[in-house]
Scaffold this active site. Sequence first.
Site, PDB file in Angstrom:
ATOM      1  CB  SER A 107      -0.897   0.005   1.244  1.00  0.00           C
ATOM      2  OG  SER A 107      -1.536   1.268   1.397  1.00  0.00           O
ATOM      3  CD  GLN A 127      -2.894   1.381  -3.151  1.00  0.00           C
ATOM      4  OE1 GLN A 127      -2.203   1.550  -2.154  1.00  0.00           O
ATOM      5  NE2 GLN A 127      -3.815   2.257  -3.528  1.00  0.00           N
ATOM      6  CE1 TYR A 129      -6.914   4.214  -3.046  1.00  0.00           C
ATOM      7  CE2 TYR A 129      -5.097   4.294  -1.474  1.00  0.00           C
ATOM      8  CZ  TYR A 129      -6.306   3.763  -1.891  1.00  0.00           C
ATOM      9  OH  TYR A 129      -6.900   2.769  -1.160  1.00  0.00           O
ATOM     10  CB  THR A 155      -6.440   2.101  -6.107  1.00  0.00           C
ATOM     11  OG1 THR A 155      -5.644   1.067  -5.521  1.00  0.00           O
ATOM     12  CG2 THR A 155      -7.858   1.974  -5.585  1.00  0.00           C
ATOM     13  CE  LYS A 220      -6.694  -3.825  -4.882  1.00  0.00           C
ATOM     14  NZ  LYS A 220      -7.733  -2.956  -4.254  1.00  0.00           N
ATOM     15  CB  SER A 242     -10.530  -5.369  -6.915  1.00  0.00           C
ATOM     16  OG  SER A 242     -10.631  -5.003  -5.552  1.00  0.00           O
ATOM     17  CG  HIS A 244     -11.327  -0.693  -2.268  1.00  0.00           C
ATOM     18  ND1 HIS A 244     -10.618   0.172  -3.068  1.00  0.00           N
ATOM     19  CD2 HIS A 244     -10.772  -0.582  -1.026  1.00  0.00           C
ATOM     20  CE1 HIS A 244      -9.695   0.778  -2.346  1.00  0.00           C
ATOM     21  NE2 HIS A 244      -9.758   0.335  -1.105  1.00  0.00           N
ATOM     22  N   GLY A 276     -11.187 -10.655  -3.418  1.00  0.00           N
ATOM     23  CA  GLY A 276     -12.523 -10.505  -2.861  1.00  0.00           C
ATOM     24  C   GLY A 276     -13.200 -11.804  -2.485  1.00  0.00           C
ATOM     25  N   GLY A 277     -13.138 -12.166  -1.210  1.00  0.00           N
ATOM     26  CA  GLY A 277     -13.891 -13.309  -0.713  1.00  0.00           C
ATOM     27  C   GLY A 277     -13.281 -14.672  -0.978  1.00  0.00           C
ATOM     28  CB  ILE A 278     -10.267 -15.818  -2.736  1.00  0.00           C
ATOM     29  CG1 ILE A 278     -10.873 -15.378  -4.072  1.00  0.00           C
ATOM     30  CG2 ILE A 278      -9.462 -17.103  -2.895  1.00  0.00           C
ATOM     31  CD1 ILE A 278      -9.883 -14.836  -5.049  1.00  0.00           C
ATOM     32  NE  ARG A 279     -12.456 -14.778   3.744  1.00  0.00           N
ATOM     33  CZ  ARG A 279     -12.217 -13.639   3.102  1.00  0.00           C
ATOM     34  NH1 ARG A 279     -11.462 -13.654   2.006  1.00  0.00           N
ATOM     35  NH2 ARG A 279     -12.700 -12.494   3.537  1.00  0.00           N
TER      36      ARG A 279
END
Length: 348
Positions: A107, A127, A129, A155, A220, A242, A244, A276-279
């Site tokens: 970041s 990453q 901004y 981003t 992204k 993504s 975010h 996002g949500g990968i588990r």
Amino acid sequence: MISIRRIQALAEEAEARLPVAVARYFRQGSGASVSAAEAVTAWEARRLLPRALTDVSRIDTGTTLLGTPVRTPIAVAPSTFQRAADPDGERAMAAAVADVGSLLTVSSNAGTRFEAIAETGVAWWLQAYLPADRQAALPLLERAVAAGAGAIVLTADTPVVAHKDDDGAETIWEIAADDWLQVNFEPGYGSRPGHAKARDLGPADIAWLRERTGLPVVVKGILRTDDAERCIAAGAAAIWVSNHGGRQLDGAAATADCLPDVVAAVGERAEVYVDGGIRSGRHVLTALAMGARAVFLGRPPLWALAAGGRERVVCELNALGEELVEAMQLAGMRRPGADPSLLAAVRR
């Protein structure tokens, strides 16, 4: 214990160690957290058609990300306030990612100097901004290039920061130490109007970043095919699907639902990543079959860092990698790659 339950237990362990304000910041989505809540469910809804009678005695999970070799297609996404999770923050995260042979996205708000991150030997991208005054970004970008960043991840979904509901409780911003974030910026950054996040981002910024840094640019925060097309036309090397982590526009579509169309639109011209949500290893396998070059994890590595530092991050990344190998064996996929024939109809 299957991965989803294991990661839920990991989150609970991490939150028990963290100040309430920090735990909430890591967990929360924007608005009513609709998108954050749907992320895992969208991957769980996907079904696979495993291939039988396939030699899976040898599985190779290695691939390349913009030419950088990695041992696994499971990489780590950028996250702020890593030093709130562990005193060593990004340095510990970087060392763990290096240990497993993957790639880290750092970041721009990091609380650790880029040079210290690079000393771990990790392959890393920055990453970023862009501010309203693009020139104000140059010292940060130049510092990242000098420290060995391999790409710039722009981003694109944050012209403004979405509201997070803290119900009047103490927030992370009230307890944050000065050295928890933005240590790589020039002194005084953020004190002038031109330092605010740009609300006029456009395709021209992709070319500007390439010219100024000499590095490939990953965009992204893309969910739409027309946006992906515009990015590639402007010179982007990769698209990162993504929303975010559900922390920007609440109600934005799940990345599992957007990935196939983006791959169909630009996958032959650029690498495509997803978060996002990968588990679980099955989720990773599904993303690979859809055409993702790699998946990026946000919250799970952060929870692991809070629960046990570098060693715990290594443990959790290795566990997910082992699940991926098993899923590939069971599905008949010997190496990462797009394979739409493995994908069955979506059930909700």
